[in-house]
Design a protein around this motif. Structure first.
Motif, mmCIF file in Angstrom:
data_model
loop_
_atom_site.group_PDB
_atom_site.id
_atom_site.type_symbol
_atom_site.label_atom_id
_atom_site.label_comp_id
_atom_site.label_asym_id
_atom_site.label_seq_id
_atom_site.Cartn_x
_atom_site.Cartn_y
_atom_site.Cartn_z
ATOM 1 N N GLN A 169 31.404 -64.493 -62.649
ATOM 2 C CA GLN A 169 32.505 -63.542 -62.867
ATOM 3 C C GLN A 169 32.548 -62.481 -61.772
ATOM 4 O OE1 GLN A 169 33.364 -62.150 -66.978
ATOM 5 N NE2 GLN A 169 31.537 -63.323 -67.566
ATOM 6 N N GLY A 170 31.628 -62.595 -60.797
ATOM 7 C CA GLY A 170 31.674 -61.691 -59.653
ATOM 8 C C GLY A 170 30.763 -60.492 -59.717
ATOM 9 N N GLN A 175 24.550 -61.746 -59.062
ATOM 10 C CA GLN A 175 24.508 -62.624 -57.883
ATOM 11 C C GLN A 175 23.218 -62.395 -57.099
ATOM 12 O OE1 GLN A 175 28.200 -61.336 -56.138
ATOM 13 N NE2 GLN A 175 29.411 -62.903 -57.178
ATOM 14 N N LYS A 201 27.379 -63.560 -51.417
ATOM 15 C CA LYS A 201 28.410 -63.093 -52.346
ATOM 16 C C LYS A 201 28.135 -61.655 -52.772
ATOM 17 C CE LYS A 201 29.155 -67.731 -54.325
ATOM 18 N NZ LYS A 201 30.556 -67.973 -53.923
ATOM 19 N N GLN A 205 29.848 -57.537 -51.480
ATOM 20 C CA GLN A 205 30.309 -56.476 -52.374
ATOM 21 C C GLN A 205 29.528 -55.179 -52.171
ATOM 22 O OE1 GLN A 205 31.531 -57.542 -56.478
ATOM 23 N NE2 GLN A 205 30.436 -59.448 -56.127
#
Length: 363
Positions: A169-170, A175, A201, A205
């Motif tokens: 889901q980000g 991650q 990933k 962010q």
């Protein structure tokens, strides 16, 4: 939210009027600027209080979202006096109505022992309720609890499952944690390529830990081709956020001129900052610098102190050097037993040079 926005907008209009008045005044000494500014700040504070009162009114009427928001305001001291006890009470009311954010925050309070005794089982229960609604933070923390066996029997498979749900889901933290699992082979087959994918990933962010670990992969060539310049770039991004391990690696790169133009002074600054935060490798490097007089004045006592701090935290190279200092009496009275102790620890931690030294000296 609307009330806060409206108040903020009005406040800026107020300030604009103040400055316009000052600019148009013939004699600025007659304009009580400090008083006007104070009134403006009082106006903004009253808006915050109004927002708090409005949130409280809705919360008391049973609005679950308002109850959660009120809990946050008590937790942060936003518009009211900070009060973790009241925050917990309102989280409980909101969580009981199924608010996922409140369930997560309540779980976190029990997890960390904030205003309540630490209770991992209760933390897990609230995380589970929130995770069932898809909350990424709860999924991540629940995954970590299963990996560590906190409040639940250790279960790497379930831990991996929860982390995966959050990561997909980000969630940057999840991650990063998945990357760690593959990096270390914790509950999964070690796979540096997969570790890199998840680190990338997360790093994209802005997760400092992922940026640092991605740098380490490029530095050592695990899962990727060795690329010290790229490693330094990632260390730099993480170090800018205060990641102390990245500061250490970046400092070493500047010190050696590896992957970046050599700048020993900058290297020392970064290593010192990292060492002050108890990063053993940085402390070891400082020991070497003071021993050899690199960038700093040669100082046997400072060298010994930094080697000691590093050695106490398990760095085997520092343990060997500290052992040599005592065995050879460099800057301290010779102490064979103390020296043998540190060389032995270095050997136990796998330092091959320590084994050779032990044999050569007949220790």
């Amino acid at each position: 939210m609307f009330l806060i926005a409206a108040c903020g907008y009005s406040y800026f209009l107020y300030l604009a009027a103040v400055f316009t008045t000052i600019q148009q005044a013939d004699a600025m000494k007659y304009i009580p600027f400090g008083g006007l500014l104070l009134l403006g700040l009082m106006f903004l504070h009253s808006c915050g209080s109004s927002a708090f009162e409005e949130t409280k009114r809705k919360a008391e009427q049973g609005d679950a979202d308002a109850q959660c928001q009120l809990a946050i305001m008590y937790r942060e001291g936003d518009g009211t006096t900070q009060d973790y006890g009241k925050a917990r009470e309102w989280y409980e009311k909101s969580a009981a109505q199924g608010n996922a954010d409140a369930q997560y925050d309540l779980g976190y309070m029990y997890d960390e022992g904030i205003s309540v005794p630490t209770d991992k089982e209760k933390a897990r229960e609230w995380y589970e309720k929130s995770a069932a609604q898809g909350d990424v933070n709860a999924l991540n923390n629940l995954g970590l609890m299963y990996l560590r066996g906190e409040g639940v029997e250790q279960d790497f498979e379930r831990g991996h499952g929860y982390l995966s749900q959050s990561a997909e889901q980000g969630d940057a933290a999840a991650q990063f944690n998945l990357g760690l699992m593959y990096n270390n082979g914790a509950g999964v087959d070690q796979d540096f390529a997969k570790a890199r994918e998840w680190y990338e990933k997360s790093a994209a962010q802005g997760h400092a830990g992922a940026q640092n670990n991605l740098g380490l992969l490029y530095w050592s060539g695990e899962g990727v081709e060795v690329n010290h310049r790229l490693a330094v770039q990632w260390f730099g991004k993480a170090a800018e956020q205060g990641e102390v391990n990245a500061q250490c690696m970046l400092g070493a790169a500047y010190l050696l001129g590896d992957g970046v133009e050599q700048d020993p002074e900058r290297g020392y600054e970064l290593l010192r900052a990292s060492a002050e935060e108890d990063v053993p490798l940085a402390q070891y490097y400082l020991g070497v610098m003071y021993e050899n007089g690199d960038v700093v004045e040669q100082d046997d006592e400072q060298s010994r102190l930094w080697y000691a701090r590093s050695a106490e935290r398990g760095n085997e190279r520092a343990q060997l050097e500290l052992g040599r200092i005592y065995l050879e009496g460099r800057g301290v009275p010779r102490d064979v037993e103390e020296g043998r102790k540190w060389v032995r620890l270095a050997m136990d931690n796998g330092n091959e040079e320590a084994k050779t030294y032990w044999e050569e000296k007949g220790l």
